[in-house]
Scaffold this active site. Structure first.
Site, PDB file in Angstrom:
ATOM      1  N   SER A  27       0.965  -1.231  -0.001  1.00  0.00           N
ATOM      2  CA  SER A  27       0.153  -0.045  -0.094  1.00  0.00           C
ATOM      3  C   SER A  27       0.704   1.114   0.031  1.00  0.00           C
ATOM      4  CB  SER A  27      -1.019   0.003   1.195  1.00  0.00           C
ATOM      5  OG  SER A  27      -0.158  -0.235   2.439  1.00  0.00           O
ATOM      6  N   GLU A  49       1.239   5.843   0.695  1.00  0.00           N
ATOM      7  CA  GLU A  49       0.775   6.648   1.169  1.00  0.00           C
ATOM      8  C   GLU A  49       1.326   8.092   0.529  1.00  0.00           C
ATOM      9  OE1 GLU A  49       0.426   6.931   5.675  1.00  0.00           O
ATOM     10  OE2 GLU A  49       1.428   8.833   5.518  1.00  0.00           O
ATOM     11  N   ASP A 107      -2.524  15.754  15.711  1.00  0.00           N
ATOM     12  CA  ASP A 107      -1.901  16.728  16.308  1.00  0.00           C
ATOM     13  C   ASP A 107      -2.913  17.974  16.219  1.00  0.00           C
ATOM     14  OD1 ASP A 107       0.524  15.670  16.470  1.00  0.00           O
ATOM     15  OD2 ASP A 107       0.940  16.235  14.379  1.00  0.00           O
ATOM     16  N   PHE A 128      12.792  14.311  10.096  1.00  0.00           N
ATOM     17  CA  PHE A 128      11.618  13.479  10.289  1.00  0.00           C
ATOM     18  C   PHE A 128      11.960  12.560  11.193  1.00  0.00           C
ATOM     19  CE2 PHE A 128       9.545  13.740   5.640  1.00  0.00           C
ATOM     20  CZ  PHE A 128       9.098  14.869   6.097  1.00  0.00           C
ATOM     21  N   HIS A 159       3.787  -1.176   3.731  1.00  0.00           N
ATOM     22  CA  HIS A 159       3.144   0.340   3.574  1.00  0.00           C
ATOM     23  C   HIS A 159       4.254   1.290   3.097  1.00  0.00           C
ATOM     24  CE1 HIS A 159      -0.101   3.357   3.562  1.00  0.00           C
ATOM     25  NE2 HIS A 159       0.821   3.937   4.425  1.00  0.00           N
TER      26      HIS A 159
END
Length: 279
Positions: A6, A8, A99, A206, A256
């Site tokens: 999958s 994103e 958030d 990140f 993913h």
């Protein structure tokens, strides 16, 4: 049997980005993924853009899964969003706490993702496929691993169908997390989230923000390449390929990929891993 994949995306901000994403969807769609997920900004700040991207994906003939964050939202607001997706025949969602938008003090009517999952199950029935987030190296806002694991188990017990992990580069962290979750009675699939090295500096930022360990030897090699983009790309592909191979060999139920709206590295990884569907 081929390991399911999958992908994103984040919702594009410009018309050029929208058109580029349509191309990326077609390129990655050739791999016949289970679904494409689309992220959702803090407090729902990208709600309309997320919906638009999801509809473009669905319109291209693929299953789409919008992210839905509950922090700062009301039950009425969440019900309205779900009704919008249901009316467009979208029945898959990634349920997150999310958030708070900058400058917002209140969390709204939902404190945890487990409450959002419970709300969807109680008010919408069983026809939604719900994914939640997992953190093999512990959620960056949680001091205690045991408490974080308990929060995860709560989400699964609330009715989640599966989980996608935050990206990581340490396979042992994933396998340990899965073992611990199973010990708490979690039976649903926990799919590893994989971040290709699209841009080493950005990925390192990140990782530092979210408490994700990039092995020191990888950091040193990457930094030693300086501005040698070809070497960074080649080495990054080798590192992530080996990580995925170990995960798949160890029984991961899928992969993913966090694409950052790009296809080249993910396509190459899937080719190396034999995940490209052959017609």
């Amino acid at each position: 049997m081929t390991t399911p994949v999958s992908f994103e995306f984040f919702p594009p901000n410009t018309p050029v980005g929208v058109e580029k994403l349509k191309t990326v969807v077609q390129e990655l769609g050739a791999l016949k993924p289970q679904y494409f997920s689309v992220t959702y900004g803090a407090g729902g700040s990208t709600r309309d853009k997320t919906l638009s991207a999801v509809m473009d994906i669905a319109g291209a003939g693929f299953e789409a899964a919008p992210h839905l964050s509950c922090v700062g939202s009301t039950r009425e607001n969440i019900a309205e969003i779900l009704a919008t997706y249901r009316a467009r025949d979208i029945h898959r969602v990634v349920a997150l706490r999310g958030d708070l938008p900058s400058g917002t003090a209140t969390a709204g009517e939902f404190r945890y993702a487990s409450e959002l999952v419970s709300f969807i199950r109680e008010t919408q029935g069983k026809d939604w496929h719900i994914e939640v987030a997992a953190y093999p190296e512990v959620h960056p806002q949680q001091r205690y691993a045991a408490r974080d694991l308990q929060h995860f188990a709560d989400k699964m017990r609330a009715g989640a169908d599966g989980a996608i992990t935050q990206f990581f580069f340490n396979a042992d962290a994933y396998f340990h997390f899965v073992d611990e979750a199973r010990r708490l009675g979690v039976t649903q699939p926990i799919v590893p989230g994989i971040m290709p090295f699209h841009n080493y500096g950005r990925i390192a930022q990140f990782a530092q923000r979210d408490g994700i360990e990039i092995p020191r030897w990888v950091q040193m090699k990457m930094e030693g390449f300086m501005d040698d983009a070809a070497s960074i790309r080649a080495f990054g592909l080798d590192v992530v390929t080996k990580l995925c191979e170990r995960l798949i060999d160890g029984g991961a139920p899928g992969v993913h990929f966090y694409t950052l709206n790009q296809s080249a590295l993910t396509l190459e990884l899937c080719k190396r891993l034999g995940l490209a569907t052959k017609d």
